[in-house]
Structure formats: C-alpha cells, structure tokens
Design a protein around this motif. Structure first.
Motif, PDB file in Angstrom:
ATOM      1  N   LEU A   3       0.834  -1.187   0.000  1.00 37.51           N
ATOM      2  CA  LEU A   3       0.000   0.000   0.000  1.00 37.51           C
ATOM      3  C   LEU A   3       0.874   1.244   0.000  1.00 37.51           C
ATOM      4  O   LEU A   3       1.861   1.307   0.731  1.00 37.51           O
ATOM      5  CB  LEU A   3      -0.931   0.030   1.215  1.00 37.51           C
ATOM      6  N   GLN A   4       0.488   2.206  -0.790  1.00 42.05           N
ATOM      7  CA  GLN A   4       1.232   3.454  -0.905  1.00 42.05           C
ATOM      8  C   GLN A   4       0.261   4.597  -0.669  1.00 42.05           C
ATOM      9  O   GLN A   4      -0.602   4.869  -1.502  1.00 42.05           O
ATOM     10  CB  GLN A   4       1.867   3.576  -2.286  1.00 42.05           C
ATOM     11  N   ALA A   5       0.423   5.281   0.458  1.00 37.98           N
ATOM     12  CA  ALA A   5      -0.436   6.418   0.780  1.00 37.98           C
ATOM     13  C   ALA A   5       0.208   7.712   0.312  1.00 37.98           C
ATOM     14  O   ALA A   5       1.433   7.864   0.353  1.00 37.98           O
ATOM     15  CB  ALA A   5      -0.685   6.472   2.281  1.00 37.98           C
ATOM     16  N   SER A   6      -0.623   8.634  -0.123  1.00 36.14           N
ATOM     17  CA  SER A   6      -0.135   9.937  -0.573  1.00 36.14           C
ATOM     18  C   SER A   6      -1.228  10.974  -0.397  1.00 36.14           C
ATOM     19  O   SER A   6      -2.384  10.632  -0.129  1.00 36.14           O
ATOM     20  CB  SER A   6       0.303   9.864  -2.037  1.00 36.14           C
ATOM     21  N   GLY A   7      -0.851  12.238  -0.572  1.00 34.85           N
ATOM     22  CA  GLY A   7      -1.833  13.308  -0.564  1.00 34.85           C
ATOM     23  C   GLY A   7      -1.829  14.181   0.672  1.00 34.85           C
ATOM     24  O   GLY A   7      -2.593  15.146   0.744  1.00 34.85           O
ATOM     25  N   LEU A  19      -6.629  12.179   0.397  1.00 30.00           N
ATOM     26  CA  LEU A  19      -5.593  11.172   0.507  1.00 30.00           C
ATOM     27  C   LEU A  19      -5.895  10.016  -0.436  1.00 30.00           C
ATOM     28  O   LEU A  19      -7.057   9.673  -0.649  1.00 30.00           O
ATOM     29  CB  LEU A  19      -5.497  10.647   1.944  1.00 30.00           C
ATOM     30  N   SER A  20      -4.835   9.434  -0.971  1.00 28.84           N
ATOM     31  CA  SER A  20      -4.972   8.271  -1.838  1.00 28.84           C
ATOM     32  C   SER A  20      -4.194   7.105  -1.255  1.00 28.84           C
ATOM     33  O   SER A  20      -3.167   7.308  -0.603  1.00 28.84           O
ATOM     34  CB  SER A  20      -4.446   8.573  -3.241  1.00 28.84           C
ATOM     35  N   CYS A  21      -4.668   5.900  -1.531  1.00 31.98           N
ATOM     36  CA  CYS A  21      -3.997   4.690  -1.076  1.00 31.98           C
ATOM     37  C   CYS A  21      -3.977   3.705  -2.241  1.00 31.98           C
ATOM     38  O   CYS A  21      -4.995   3.089  -2.560  1.00 31.98           O
ATOM     39  CB  CYS A  21      -4.723   4.084   0.122  1.00 31.98           C
ATOM     40  N   ALA A  22      -2.829   3.599  -2.899  1.00 31.43           N
ATOM     41  CA  ALA A  22      -2.687   2.683  -4.023  1.00 31.43           C
ATOM     42  C   ALA A  22      -2.348   1.295  -3.509  1.00 31.43           C
ATOM     43  O   ALA A  22      -1.396   1.130  -2.733  1.00 31.43           O
ATOM     44  CB  ALA A  22      -1.588   3.187  -4.961  1.00 31.43           C
ATOM     45  N   VAL A  23      -3.125   0.314  -3.946  1.00 30.47           N
ATOM     46  CA  VAL A  23      -2.957  -1.067  -3.486  1.00 30.47           C
ATOM     47  C   VAL A  23      -2.397  -1.900  -4.627  1.00 30.47           C
ATOM     48  O   VAL A  23      -2.894  -1.840  -5.755  1.00 30.47           O
ATOM     49  CB  VAL A  23      -4.294  -1.646  -3.012  1.00 30.47           C
ATOM     50  N   LYS A  75      -8.817   1.056 -10.451  1.00 32.96           N
ATOM     51  CA  LYS A  75      -7.490   1.625 -10.240  1.00 32.96           C
ATOM     52  C   LYS A  75      -6.805   1.036  -9.008  1.00 32.96           C
ATOM     53  O   LYS A  75      -5.688   1.428  -8.675  1.00 32.96           O
ATOM     54  CB  LYS A  75      -7.578   3.143 -10.085  1.00 32.96           C
ATOM     55  N   ASN A  76      -7.499   0.136  -8.308  1.00 33.22           N
ATOM     56  CA  ASN A  76      -6.957  -0.439  -7.063  1.00 33.22           C
ATOM     57  C   ASN A  76      -6.510   0.654  -6.100  1.00 33.22           C
ATOM     58  O   ASN A  76      -5.417   0.578  -5.510  1.00 33.22           O
ATOM     59  CB  ASN A  76      -5.793  -1.385  -7.358  1.00 33.22           C
ATOM     60  N   THR A  77      -7.332   1.656  -5.958  1.00 30.89           N
ATOM     61  CA  THR A  77      -6.977   2.804  -5.128  1.00 30.89           C
ATOM     62  C   THR A  77      -8.130   3.177  -4.209  1.00 30.89           C
ATOM     63  O   THR A  77      -9.283   3.216  -4.639  1.00 30.89           O
ATOM     64  CB  THR A  77      -6.592   4.006  -6.002  1.00 30.89           C
ATOM     65  N   PHE A  94      -2.540   6.684   7.977  1.00 28.02           N
ATOM     66  CA  PHE A  94      -2.103   5.410   7.437  1.00 28.02           C
ATOM     67  C   PHE A  94      -3.273   4.701   6.769  1.00 28.02           C
ATOM     68  O   PHE A  94      -4.385   4.692   7.298  1.00 28.02           O
ATOM     69  CB  PHE A  94      -1.580   4.502   8.546  1.00 28.02           C
ATOM     70  N   CYS A  95      -3.007   4.085   5.628  1.00 26.70           N
ATOM     71  CA  CYS A  95      -4.019   3.210   5.051  1.00 26.70           C
ATOM     72  C   CYS A  95      -3.621   1.762   5.314  1.00 26.70           C
ATOM     73  O   CYS A  95      -2.432   1.451   5.461  1.00 26.70           O
ATOM     74  CB  CYS A  95      -4.226   3.465   3.565  1.00 26.70           C
ATOM     75  N   ALA A  96      -4.621   0.916   5.378  1.00 21.96           N
ATOM     76  CA  ALA A  96      -4.400  -0.481   5.709  1.00 21.96           C
ATOM     77  C   ALA A  96      -5.395  -1.346   4.950  1.00 21.96           C
ATOM     78  O   ALA A  96      -6.473  -0.879   4.582  1.00 21.96           O
ATOM     79  CB  ALA A  96      -4.552  -0.707   7.215  1.00 21.96           C
ATOM     80  N   ALA A  97      -5.022  -2.598   4.731  1.00 13.90           N
ATOM     81  CA  ALA A  97      -5.899  -3.543   4.033  1.00 13.90           C
ATOM     82  C   ALA A  97      -6.072  -4.788   4.882  1.00 13.90           C
ATOM     83  O   ALA A  97      -5.132  -5.234   5.552  1.00 13.90           O
ATOM     84  CB  ALA A  97      -5.313  -3.902   2.673  1.00 13.90           C
ATOM     85  N   GLY A  98      -7.274  -5.337   4.834  1.00 13.97           N
ATOM     86  CA  GLY A  98      -7.547  -6.523   5.624  1.00 13.97           C
ATOM     87  C   GLY A  98      -8.656  -7.365   5.035  1.00 13.97           C
ATOM     88  O   GLY A  98      -9.174  -7.067   3.959  1.00 13.97           O
ATOM     89  N   ARG A  99      -9.037  -8.382   5.786  1.00 14.64           N
ATOM     90  CA  ARG A  99     -10.015  -9.342   5.288  1.00 14.64           C
ATOM     91  C   ARG A  99     -11.431  -9.053   5.760  1.00 14.64           C
ATOM     92  O   ARG A  99     -12.355  -9.818   5.466  1.00 14.64           O
ATOM     93  CB  ARG A  99      -9.588 -10.753   5.688  1.00 14.64           C
ATOM     94  N   ALA A 100     -11.612  -7.969   6.493  1.00 16.90           N
ATOM     95  CA  ALA A 100     -12.959  -7.621   6.955  1.00 16.90           C
ATOM     96  C   ALA A 100     -13.029  -6.144   7.254  1.00 16.90           C
ATOM     97  O   ALA A 100     -12.018  -5.526   7.629  1.00 16.90           O
ATOM     98  CB  ALA A 100     -13.309  -8.430   8.206  1.00 16.90           C
ATOM     99  N   LEU A 101     -14.201  -5.592   7.095  1.00 17.25           N
ATOM    100  CA  LEU A 101     -14.437  -4.194   7.449  1.00 17.25           C
ATOM    101  C   LEU A 101     -14.395  -4.091   8.972  1.00 17.25           C
ATOM    102  O   LEU A 101     -15.189  -4.724   9.667  1.00 17.25           O
ATOM    103  CB  LEU A 101     -15.805  -3.765   6.917  1.00 17.25           C
ATOM    104  N   ALA A 102     -13.466  -3.326   9.490  1.00 20.78           N
ATOM    105  CA  ALA A 102     -13.267  -3.268  10.930  1.00 20.78           C
ATOM    106  C   ALA A 102     -12.740  -1.902  11.332  1.00 20.78           C
ATOM    107  O   ALA A 102     -12.244  -1.145  10.496  1.00 20.78           O
ATOM    108  CB  ALA A 102     -12.298  -4.361  11.382  1.00 20.78           C
TER     109      ALA A 102
END
Length: 121
Positions: A3-7, A19-23, A75-77, A94-102
């Motif tokens: 993940l790449q956060a920017s903005g 803010l953007s978070c490219a995955v 765009k996977n963003t 910070f952006c983060a990715a996971g397996r459930a909305l939490a």
C-alpha cells in the motif's frame, strides 16, 4: 500486498485534502481498506473504512459529515476526502488492508507508510 499512501500536506483550518492509497500485489482475500491516524504521543485511531467489493463504509464519529471514504476498484486505489479540516485532525494518516471491514488496527494485515496531515489554525 503493498500500500502506498499519498496526498498529505499542510492546510489551513476549514480546508480540504484528499488522501490516496494505491494497493498492489496479490489482492486475493482483500475485503476492506481502512484509514487510521496517529498524532504524536497518542494511540493509532480509526478514521474510516470501506469494503472493497460492496462499497459499504464505516467512519469514526469525529469525522462523520466531514470525511468521505471511497475506492476505485479499477485503479486499485482507495481515497479519503477530508473537508472542513480542524487542527485536531493533525496526524500521520495510514491506510491499511484486511479481510474484513473493521475499526481496530489489529484487524488489518497490511499497512502503508504514513502521510502527514497538518492543519493550522
């Protein structure tokens, strides 16, 4: 998954930032992207999250009505539109990715680097 956060940046109170978070990488099992923030001397706190496929969202009470989370699956963003910013919104985001909305950091497996948001009064 990477993940790449920017903005982030410096903005006056009442201003806006997006803010953007490219995955990237293997996104198998990815179900949600979340945003957290951490101010100096404070714990990391939940800001907002969105389910990757259905677009369901959740946000902290402190940002409701001001921040909007969204995603562009083509765009996977992921995005965090922040309006009516206040000095108390100042933090590293910070952006983060996971397996459930939490809404807790321990539910997210992958993290990007922080992007600093500073709101001047």
């Amino acid at each position: 998954v990477q993940l790449q956060a920017s903005g982030g940046g410096l903005v006056q109170a009442g201003g806006s930032l997006r803010l953007s978070c490219a995955v990237s990488g293997c996104m198998f099992g990815l179900r949600a992207v979340g945003w957290f923030r951490q101010a100096p001397g404070k714990e990391r706190e939940f800001v907002a999250a969105i389910s990757w496929s259905g677009g369901h969202t959740s946000s902290a009470d402190s940002v409701k009505g001001r921040f909007t989370i969204s995603r562009d699956t083509a765009k996977n963003t992921g995005y965090l539109q922040m309006n009516s910013l206040k000095p108390e919104d100042t933090a590293a985001y910070f952006c983060a990715a996971g397996r459930a909305l939490a809404d807790t950091p321990d539910r997210y497996n992958y993290w990007g680097q922080g992007t600093q948001v500073t709101v001047s009064s």
